[in-house]
Design an enzyme around this catalytic site. Sequence first.
Site, PDB file in Angstrom:
ATOM      1  N   THR A 106       4.216   1.898   7.439  1.00  0.00           N
ATOM      2  CA  THR A 106       2.792   1.717   7.716  1.00  0.00           C
ATOM      3  C   THR A 106       2.170   3.065   7.984  1.00  0.00           C
ATOM      4  OG1 THR A 106       1.127   0.904   9.223  1.00  0.00           O
ATOM      5  CG2 THR A 106       3.337   1.091  10.129  1.00  0.00           C
ATOM      6  N   ILE A 107       1.130   3.343   7.254  1.00  0.00           N
ATOM      7  CA  ILE A 107       0.406   4.589   7.492  1.00  0.00           C
ATOM      8  C   ILE A 107      -0.291   4.512   8.846  1.00  0.00           C
ATOM      9  CG2 ILE A 107      -1.837   4.001   6.485  1.00  0.00           C
ATOM     10  CD1 ILE A 107      -1.546   6.675   4.882  1.00  0.00           C
ATOM     11  N   ASP A 108      -0.465   3.285   9.351  1.00  0.00           N
ATOM     12  CA  ASP A 108      -1.238   3.074  10.576  1.00  0.00           C
ATOM     13  C   ASP A 108      -0.457   3.315  11.869  1.00  0.00           C
ATOM     14  OD1 ASP A 108      -3.524   2.416   9.236  1.00  0.00           O
ATOM     15  OD2 ASP A 108      -3.124   0.260   9.241  1.00  0.00           O
ATOM     16  N   ARG A 152       0.694  -5.389  -5.407  1.00  0.00           N
ATOM     17  CA  ARG A 152       0.405  -6.457  -4.444  1.00  0.00           C
ATOM     18  C   ARG A 152       0.625  -7.790  -5.161  1.00  0.00           C
ATOM     19  NH1 ARG A 152      -1.680  -3.892   0.030  1.00  0.00           N
ATOM     20  NH2 ARG A 152      -2.982  -2.077  -0.362  1.00  0.00           N
ATOM     21  N   GLY A 153       0.849  -8.823  -4.401  1.00  0.00           N
ATOM     22  CA  GLY A 153       1.088 -10.137  -5.004  1.00  0.00           C
ATOM     23  C   GLY A 153       2.460 -10.190  -5.676  1.00  0.00           C
ATOM     24  N   GLY A 204       4.974  -2.554   4.118  1.00  0.00           N
ATOM     25  CA  GLY A 204       4.251  -2.871   5.347  1.00  0.00           C
ATOM     26  C   GLY A 204       4.473  -4.300   5.816  1.00  0.00           C
ATOM     27  N   ASP A 205       3.541  -4.800   6.619  1.00  0.00           N
ATOM     28  CA  ASP A 205       3.750  -6.124   7.227  1.00  0.00           C
ATOM     29  C   ASP A 205       3.839  -7.221   6.173  1.00  0.00           C
ATOM     30  OD1 ASP A 205       1.098  -5.662   6.669  1.00  0.00           O
ATOM     31  OD2 ASP A 205       0.333  -6.769   8.388  1.00  0.00           O
ATOM     32  N   GLY A 206       2.997  -7.147   5.136  1.00  0.00           N
ATOM     33  CA  GLY A 206       3.070  -8.137   4.051  1.00  0.00           C
ATOM     34  C   GLY A 206       4.437  -8.099   3.400  1.00  0.00           C
ATOM     35  N   GLY A 226       0.814  -1.225   0.000  1.00  0.00           N
ATOM     36  CA  GLY A 226       0.000   0.000   0.000  1.00  0.00           C
ATOM     37  C   GLY A 226       0.840   1.263   0.000  1.00  0.00           C
TER      38      GLY A 226
HETATM   39  N1  LIG Z   1       3.495 -14.042   3.809  1.00  0.00           N
HETATM   40  C1  LIG Z   1       4.063 -13.491   2.739  1.00  0.00           C
HETATM   41  N2  LIG Z   1       5.137 -14.081   2.166  1.00  0.00           N
HETATM   42  C2  LIG Z   1       5.747 -13.538   1.088  1.00  0.00           C
HETATM   43  N3  LIG Z   1       5.327 -12.380   0.504  1.00  0.00           N
HETATM   44  C3  LIG Z   1       4.275 -11.741   1.028  1.00  0.00           C
HETATM   45  C4  LIG Z   1       3.583 -12.261   2.165  1.00  0.00           C
HETATM   46  N4  LIG Z   1       2.562 -11.421   2.466  1.00  0.00           N
HETATM   47  C5  LIG Z   1       2.618 -10.431   1.539  1.00  0.00           C
HETATM   48  N5  LIG Z   1       3.630 -10.611   0.686  1.00  0.00           N
HETATM   49  C6  LIG Z   1       4.000  -9.758  -0.441  1.00  0.00           C
HETATM   50  O1  LIG Z   1       4.328  -8.460   0.040  1.00  0.00           O
HETATM   51  C7  LIG Z   1       3.865  -7.453  -0.861  1.00  0.00           C
HETATM   52  C8  LIG Z   1       3.077  -6.414  -0.133  1.00  0.00           C
HETATM   53  O2  LIG Z   1       2.102  -6.967   0.725  1.00  0.00           O
HETATM   54  P1  LIG Z   1       0.721  -6.225   1.028  1.00  0.00           P
HETATM   55  O3  LIG Z   1       0.037  -6.998   2.094  1.00  0.00           O
HETATM   56  O4  LIG Z   1      -0.003  -5.980  -0.247  1.00  0.00           O
HETATM   57  O5  LIG Z   1       1.138  -4.772   1.521  1.00  0.00           O
HETATM   58  P2  LIG Z   1       1.855  -4.175   2.813  1.00  0.00           P
HETATM   59  O6  LIG Z   1       3.293  -4.506   2.715  1.00  0.00           O
HETATM   60  O7  LIG Z   1       1.570  -2.721   2.683  1.00  0.00           O
HETATM   61  O8  LIG Z   1       1.209  -4.839   4.018  1.00  0.00           O
HETATM   62  C9  LIG Z   1       3.065  -8.178  -1.934  1.00  0.00           C
HETATM   63  O9  LIG Z   1       3.850  -8.210  -3.115  1.00  0.00           O
HETATM   64  C10 LIG Z   1       2.820  -9.554  -1.363  1.00  0.00           C
HETATM   65  O10 LIG Z   1       2.795 -10.568  -2.366  1.00  0.00           O
HETATM   66  O1  LIG Z   2      -7.390   0.068   0.434  1.00  0.00           O
HETATM   67  P1  LIG Z   2      -6.076  -0.629   0.492  1.00  0.00           P
HETATM   68  O2  LIG Z   2      -5.125  -0.208  -0.558  1.00  0.00           O
HETATM   69  O3  LIG Z   2      -6.226  -2.100   0.611  1.00  0.00           O
HETATM   70  O4  LIG Z   2      -5.341  -0.162   1.838  1.00  0.00           O
HETATM   71  C1  LIG Z   2      -6.049   0.342   2.937  1.00  0.00           C
HETATM   72  C2  LIG Z   2      -5.558  -0.242   4.184  1.00  0.00           C
HETATM   73  O5  LIG Z   2      -4.137  -0.304   4.274  1.00  0.00           O
HETATM   74  C3  LIG Z   2      -3.763   0.017   5.598  1.00  0.00           C
HETATM   75  O6  LIG Z   2      -3.428   1.365   5.667  1.00  0.00           O
HETATM   76  C4  LIG Z   2      -2.598  -0.774   6.083  1.00  0.00           C
HETATM   77  O7  LIG Z   2      -1.486  -0.503   5.278  1.00  0.00           O
HETATM   78  P2  LIG Z   2      -0.020  -0.179   5.849  1.00  0.00           P
HETATM   79  O8  LIG Z   2      -0.015  -0.426   7.316  1.00  0.00           O
HETATM   80  O9  LIG Z   2       0.831  -1.122   5.084  1.00  0.00           O
HETATM   81  O10 LIG Z   2       0.265   1.254   5.489  1.00  0.00           O
HETATM   82  C5  LIG Z   2      -5.002  -0.172   6.379  1.00  0.00           C
HETATM   83  O11 LIG Z   2      -5.052   0.281   7.638  1.00  0.00           O
HETATM   84  C6  LIG Z   2      -5.942   0.484   5.445  1.00  0.00           C
HETATM   85  O12 LIG Z   2      -7.214   0.400   5.865  1.00  0.00           O
END
Ligand SMILES: Nc1ncnc2c1ncn2[C@@H]1O[C@H](COP(=O)(O)OP(=O)(O)O)[C@@H](O)[C@H]1O
Ligand SMILES: O=P(O)(O)OC[C@H]1O[C@](O)(COP(=O)(O)O)[C@@H](O)[C@@H]1O
Length: 418
Positions: A276-278, A222-223, A247-249, A159
């Site tokens: 993280t914006i959060d 994403r993905g 972020g966490d993903g 995000g």
């Molecule tokens: N458990 C995981 N293992 C490997 N890659 C992951 C995992 N979870 C998320 N990712 C990858 O991390 C990237 C960002 O994750 P996403 O959840 O969309 O956003 P954010 O990092 O903001 O939480 C994506 O390309 C996703 O495929």
């Molecule tokens: O609408 P999207 O792009 O899925 O993202 C919105 C969501 O992403 C989050 O900000 C979390 O993203 P990050 O913590 O990675 O910044 C949520 O709190 C918010 O509701």
Amino acid sequence: MASHIILPPDDEEQRQRDEEEDGGQSASEHAPLPFSAMCVRISRDSYPNLRALRNASAVSLADAAYAKISEGDFGYVLDDVPHLADYLPDIPTYPNPLQDHPAYSTVKQYFVNEDDTVPQKVVVQKNSRRGVHFRRAGPRQRVYFESDEVKACIVTCGGLCPGLNTVIRELVCGLSHMYNVNKIYGIQNGYKGFYSSNYLAVTPKTVNDIHKRGGTVLGTSRGGHDTKKIVDNIQDRGINQVYIIGGDGTQKGAYEIYKEIRKRGLKVAVAGVPKTIDNDIAIIDKSFGFDSAVEEAQRAIDSAHVEACSAENGIGLVKLMGRYSGFIAMYATLASRDVDCCLIPESPFYMDGEGGLLQYIEKRLKENKHMVIVVAEGAGQDIIAKSIPSSDQQDASGNKLLLDIGLWLTHKIKILPT
Ligand SMILES: Nc1ncnc2c1ncn2[C@@H]1O[C@H](COP(=O)(O)OP(=O)(O)O)[C@@H](O)[C@H]1O
Ligand SMILES: O=P(O)(O)OC[C@H]1O[C@](O)(COP(=O)(O)O)[C@@H](O)[C@@H]1O
């Protein structure tokens, strides 16, 4: 103003104590409270490594083996970060180029001591244990790469968040001006860019103005996380420093990359920059972009307040970001002083009957003839799910798609008797 903000306890032990007191009920399952009290407690996810260890039987034992927990006197615990030297014990070190830099060489004690750690908790009691500590960040006297040897890359994933371009700019300028690195590449459009796009050469000149723009100049997605393909490309292209902003993903993805690199025994440093914006990361003071998000939320709340005041029994409903975290909603609410009610994911609430949201809305309208409600997008998911079947739809990264609390509340409020 009577805000209703209740967050769970602020550490794992407290959470466990509460669970024991509640007969095994978890913090998130706490009974909803009526809309009366103003109570604020803050919780951010903590002790990632300790959790990994404790849950070793539940998660992978291999992951738990990477956790670096050491203990000292008086209950001191160090929850350390993985490092190249963990699997390359004979790796040579070099003097940090900063020591010859005109701006830094004159500053005494500029370098961080190898053994410096930072306590997780600032507040302690006379007899409390020293508790969990984290490795202190900052420049070390000796580094693990020679400047000429470095081939760095930067990627942004997941995000968006205000400040991404500023972080990219500072990485490029810091590597270049402070560490004399001149091979830096931008990976385009997130993880998939490692294997599906050209790597962009970036220099201080090309990133000079990017901090004035929103989004990320590198693109994001994403993905697309294919660990093997990513590490194959890192290896083939001779990249040895990987800066991963997300972020966490994204950080879970970075961890998978690190494990693969370690398995192959490569001298490649993986640095995760938490985005993280959060603002829901315990081990940093504040995440970049959070303040901008709260500031922007103020504008929406101000407008909602003006609209609500201009109509008899007007209600301004502002939905803010926050899937699992109420920090943006809570900080914006506390700063605004115009918000009557703030709903966040951490704090369950109910709609009907004594102490329910609808009764509270009626009361406030009677008293004040208008009100402002702020709701984080992840709040009340359990209540909506009772009337709308929740689907298991996910985005490309596997994040669950939420039911729309904004529309749902609007509908509920509109059918209130006038
Ligand atoms: N458990 C995981 N293992 C490997 N890659 C992951 C995992 N979870 C998320 N990712 C990858 O991390 C990237 C960002 O994750 P996403 O959840 O969309 O956003 P954010 O990092 O903001 O939480 C994506 O390309 C996703 O495929
Ligand atoms: O609408 P999207 O792009 O899925 O993202 C919105 C969501 O992403 C989050 O900000 C979390 O993203 P990050 O913590 O990675 O910044 C949520 O709190 C918010 O509701």
